[in-house]
Structure formats: structure tokens, C-alpha cells
Design a protein around this motif. Sequence first.
Motif, PDB file in Angstrom:
ATOM      1  N   VAL A 122       0.832  -1.205   0.000  1.00  0.00           N
ATOM      2  CA  VAL A 122       0.000   0.000   0.000  1.00  0.00           C
ATOM      3  C   VAL A 122       0.874   1.266   0.000  1.00  0.00           C
ATOM      4  CG1 VAL A 122      -1.617   1.347   1.436  1.00  0.00           C
ATOM      5  CG2 VAL A 122      -2.045  -1.080   0.975  1.00  0.00           C
TER       6      VAL A 122
ATOM      7  N   LEU B 159       4.064   5.797  -1.993  1.00  0.00           N
ATOM      8  CA  LEU B 159       3.679   6.933  -1.160  1.00  0.00           C
ATOM      9  C   LEU B 159       4.872   7.634  -0.501  1.00  0.00           C
ATOM     10  CD1 LEU B 159       0.404   5.551   0.479  1.00  0.00           C
ATOM     11  CD2 LEU B 159       0.714   6.779  -1.671  1.00  0.00           C
TER      12      LEU B 159
ATOM     13  N   ARG C 252     -12.618  -2.329  -7.731  1.00  0.00           N
ATOM     14  CA  ARG C 252     -14.078  -2.307  -7.865  1.00  0.00           C
ATOM     15  C   ARG C 252     -14.606  -0.900  -8.143  1.00  0.00           C
ATOM     16  NH1 ARG C 252     -13.242  -5.858  -3.441  1.00  0.00           N
ATOM     17  NH2 ARG C 252     -13.916  -7.972  -3.883  1.00  0.00           N
ATOM     18  N   GLY C 253     -13.701   0.023  -8.377  1.00  0.00           N
ATOM     19  CA  GLY C 253     -14.139   1.386  -8.680  1.00  0.00           C
ATOM     20  C   GLY C 253     -14.412   2.236  -7.447  1.00  0.00           C
TER      21      GLY C 253
ATOM     22  N   ALA D 288       0.341   2.520 -11.521  1.00  0.00           N
ATOM     23  CA  ALA D 288      -0.602   2.398 -12.638  1.00  0.00           C
ATOM     24  C   ALA D 288      -2.056   2.507 -12.189  1.00  0.00           C
ATOM     25  CB  ALA D 288      -0.371   1.065 -13.357  1.00  0.00           C
TER      26      ALA D 288
ATOM     27  N   SER E  61      -3.285   4.193  -9.669  1.00  0.00           N
ATOM     28  CA  SER E  61      -3.600   5.575  -9.322  1.00  0.00           C
ATOM     29  C   SER E  61      -3.629   6.474 -10.558  1.00  0.00           C
ATOM     30  CB  SER E  61      -2.570   6.085  -8.303  1.00  0.00           C
ATOM     31  OG  SER E  61      -3.037   7.227  -7.648  1.00  0.00           O
TER      32      SER E  61
ATOM     33  N   ARG F  46      -4.609   5.472 -13.373  1.00  0.00           N
ATOM     34  CA  ARG F  46      -5.904   5.147 -13.983  1.00  0.00           C
ATOM     35  C   ARG F  46      -7.044   5.880 -13.264  1.00  0.00           C
ATOM     36  NH1 ARG F  46      -9.037   4.756 -17.669  1.00  0.00           N
ATOM     37  NH2 ARG F  46     -10.719   3.251 -17.546  1.00  0.00           N
TER      38      ARG F  46
HETATM   39  C1  LIG Z   1      -4.740   3.685  -6.168  1.00  0.00           C
HETATM   40  C2  LIG Z   1      -5.864   2.982  -5.424  1.00  0.00           C
HETATM   41  C3  LIG Z   1      -6.452   3.925  -4.384  1.00  0.00           C
HETATM   42  C4  LIG Z   1      -6.953   2.583  -6.419  1.00  0.00           C
HETATM   43  O1  LIG Z   1      -8.057   2.033  -5.699  1.00  0.00           O
HETATM   44  P1  LIG Z   1      -9.202   1.193  -6.437  1.00  0.00           P
HETATM   45  O2  LIG Z   1     -10.435   1.256  -5.584  1.00  0.00           O
HETATM   46  O3  LIG Z   1      -8.683  -0.130  -6.831  1.00  0.00           O
HETATM   47  O4  LIG Z   1      -9.431   2.094  -7.722  1.00  0.00           O
HETATM   48  P2  LIG Z   1     -10.532   1.907  -8.877  1.00  0.00           P
HETATM   49  O5  LIG Z   1     -11.106   0.524  -8.790  1.00  0.00           O
HETATM   50  O6  LIG Z   1     -11.448   3.060  -8.798  1.00  0.00           O
HETATM   51  O7  LIG Z   1      -9.663   2.060 -10.205  1.00  0.00           O
HETATM   52  C5  LIG Z   1      -8.442   1.360 -10.368  1.00  0.00           C
HETATM   53  C6  LIG Z   1      -8.154   1.236 -11.843  1.00  0.00           C
HETATM   54  O8  LIG Z   1      -6.782   0.901 -12.002  1.00  0.00           O
HETATM   55  C7  LIG Z   1      -6.698  -0.271 -12.790  1.00  0.00           C
HETATM   56  N1  LIG Z   1      -5.492  -0.973 -12.352  1.00  0.00           N
HETATM   57  C8  LIG Z   1      -5.260  -1.545 -11.164  1.00  0.00           C
HETATM   58  N2  LIG Z   1      -4.017  -2.048 -11.139  1.00  0.00           N
HETATM   59  C9  LIG Z   1      -3.462  -1.770 -12.334  1.00  0.00           C
HETATM   60  C10 LIG Z   1      -2.200  -2.039 -12.916  1.00  0.00           C
HETATM   61  N3  LIG Z   1      -1.239  -2.684 -12.246  1.00  0.00           N
HETATM   62  N4  LIG Z   1      -1.979  -1.603 -14.176  1.00  0.00           N
HETATM   63  C11 LIG Z   1      -2.921  -0.932 -14.869  1.00  0.00           C
HETATM   64  N5  LIG Z   1      -4.145  -0.643 -14.355  1.00  0.00           N
HETATM   65  C12 LIG Z   1      -4.402  -1.077 -13.106  1.00  0.00           C
HETATM   66  C13 LIG Z   1      -7.973  -1.007 -12.522  1.00  0.00           C
HETATM   67  O9  LIG Z   1      -8.252  -1.944 -13.528  1.00  0.00           O
HETATM   68  C14 LIG Z   1      -8.958   0.154 -12.516  1.00  0.00           C
HETATM   69  O10 LIG Z   1      -9.222   0.635 -13.815  1.00  0.00           O
HETATM   70  P3  LIG Z   1     -10.584   0.223 -14.620  1.00  0.00           P
HETATM   71  O11 LIG Z   1     -11.733   0.732 -13.808  1.00  0.00           O
HETATM   72  O12 LIG Z   1     -10.424   0.902 -15.922  1.00  0.00           O
HETATM   73  O13 LIG Z   1     -10.584  -1.286 -14.711  1.00  0.00           O
HETATM   74  C15 LIG Z   1      -5.360   1.694  -4.739  1.00  0.00           C
HETATM   75  O14 LIG Z   1      -4.678   0.915  -5.678  1.00  0.00           O
HETATM   76  C16 LIG Z   1      -4.456   1.967  -3.543  1.00  0.00           C
HETATM   77  O15 LIG Z   1      -4.935   2.176  -2.422  1.00  0.00           O
HETATM   78  N6  LIG Z   1      -3.118   1.927  -3.758  1.00  0.00           N
HETATM   79  C17 LIG Z   1      -2.186   2.118  -2.664  1.00  0.00           C
HETATM   80  C18 LIG Z   1      -2.145   3.557  -2.182  1.00  0.00           C
HETATM   81  C19 LIG Z   1      -1.802   4.530  -3.305  1.00  0.00           C
HETATM   82  O16 LIG Z   1      -0.884   4.290  -4.063  1.00  0.00           O
HETATM   83  N7  LIG Z   1      -2.554   5.620  -3.375  1.00  0.00           N
HETATM   84  C20 LIG Z   1      -2.396   6.612  -4.419  1.00  0.00           C
HETATM   85  C21 LIG Z   1      -1.321   7.593  -4.154  1.00  0.00           C
HETATM   86  S1  LIG Z   1      -1.188   8.769  -5.498  1.00  0.00           S
END
Ligand SMILES: CC(C)(COP(=O)(O)OP(=O)(O)OC[C@H]1O[C@@H](n2cnc3c(N)ncnc32)[C@H](O)[C@@H]1OP(=O)(O)O)[C@@H](O)C(=O)NCCC(=O)NCCS
Length: 185
Positions: free
Chosen positions: A35, A39, A110-111, A142, A144, A146
Motif C-alpha cells: 500500500v 507513497l 471495484r471502482g 498504474a 492511481s 488510472r
Molecule cells: C490507487 C488505489 C487507491 C486505487 O483504488 P481502487 O479502488 O482499486 O481504484 P478503482 O477501482 O477506482 O480504479 C483502479 C483502476 O486501475 C486499474 N489498475 C489496477 N491495477 C493496475 C495495474 N497494475 N496496471 C494498470 N491498471 C491497473 C484497474 O483496472 C482500474 O481501472 P478500470 O476501472 O479501468 O478497470 C489503490 O490501488 C491503492 O490504495 N493503492 C495504494 C495507495 C496509493 O498508491 N494511493 C495513491 C497515491 S497517489
Amino acid sequence: VSAVPLPLTTDRLVLRLLTADDTDAMHSYRGLAEVNRYLYRLPDSRQRCAELIASAAGGTTWQADGDALVLAVCRRGAPGLIGEVVLRLRDAAARQAEIGWTFDPAHHGRGYATEAARALLALAFGTLGVHRVYARVDVDNAASVRVAGKLGMRREAHLVENDVDPVRGWGSEFIYAILDREFRP
Ligand SMILES: CC(C)(COP(=O)(O)OP(=O)(O)OC[C@H]1O[C@@H](n2cnc3c(N)ncnc32)[C@H](O)[C@@H]1OP(=O)(O)O)[C@@H](O)C(=O)NCCC(=O)NCCS
């Protein structure tokens, strides 16, 4: 902020202030290396999560640079924390704010992050009068990248080795941003 109508609700989610009862759930994801990978910090201890919650639980005045609104994200009908979104006032005079999102890997894909962030953007531009919201996203993050794209944020900059991560070393970030007049709720 007394003027902020909390909780915010979306089709599937409830966004509310954090409480001490969220500490274990927050630590269950903030304590994970995966996670924190992008960050620029090490995983948080349970004590650190408790301190973060204590400082965020009362909301914010939303007046001075640095004031932050941190919201717990839960699923409707299920009170447990699945993640958090944050909006930080970076420049009160220019009405610039920074947004961030962090979710439990058990609920990724899951969006939910996009849905919660969209509700927070609506609050920023509607209730809080923000002019521009930006996000800093590691170029390798990737998921984030997205999320920022799905929110309609524009990639405005690619910073090169502008920060250092305790595990990965030098890291590069994109700046994404969206203006009040560009936001489509
Ligand atoms: C970034 C984060 C908040 C996304 O949460 P999430 O609820 O999974 O986000 P969503 O489901 O709304 O969207 C994620 C999108 O990324 C895509 N995705 C996930 N992993 C991916 C990867 N490795 N490569 C490409 N796309 C990817 C998903 O398919 C989705 O896109 P889609 O709706 O077109 O299919 C989560 O991954 C997270 O908590 N990461 C760790 C903390 C972090 O890095 N925060 C951001 C700091 S800038």
C-alpha cells in the motif's frame, strides 16, 4: 468544517469522519508495504494510525494552508473502513487543493477509489469553493494513474526524480489536475 454536509453518500459508499474505532482497519492496510509502495513513506504503525485518526477525527476549519479533510470510506450498509480519501488546502488565496486516495487491497479494483474521489471533488468544487484540485502520482503507480484519468484529471507535469522513497530510492511523479469549470459530477 461545520458547513460540510457529512456524511457524503454515493451509489455504493458512505464518506464520513474517522473515529478511533477505525484504527485496526486503517492499520490493516496502512501497515502493508504494497500500500505504501508509491507513497514515499514506510508502512505506518498502529500507533501512527491512532495519531492520524486523532488529528483528523474532528474535521477541519478549511481556512489555512495545510488544513485537511480526511474522510473514511465505507460501503453502504457496512460500517467498516475500506479506505480513505483526503483533500488538503494547499493555497487558500488561490483556492488550490490536493486530493489523495488510499484503499485496502481487499477492496481494490471495484471502482471504489474513483467513486469516493468523485464525491470529494464535488464537495471541493461545490461546497468548499475550490478552483483547482491536483494530485501527485508516482509514474509507476498504474492504478492511481488510472483513477486520475477516470476522474477526468489532466496530466500537467512529469517531474523527474523529484522525491526519494525510503525503499525504492529516487522516484518520479506526475501532477494531475482539474478545474472547477471542468468537473462533471
Ligand atoms: C490507487 C488505489 C487507491 C486505487 O483504488 P481502487 O479502488 O482499486 O481504484 P478503482 O477501482 O477506482 O480504479 C483502479 C483502476 O486501475 C486499474 N489498475 C489496477 N491495477 C493496475 C495495474 N497494475 N496496471 C494498470 N491498471 C491497473 C484497474 O483496472 C482500474 O481501472 P478500470 O476501472 O479501468 O478497470 C489503490 O490501488 C491503492 O490504495 N493503492 C495504494 C495507495 C496509493 O498508491 N494511493 C495513491 C497515491 S497517489
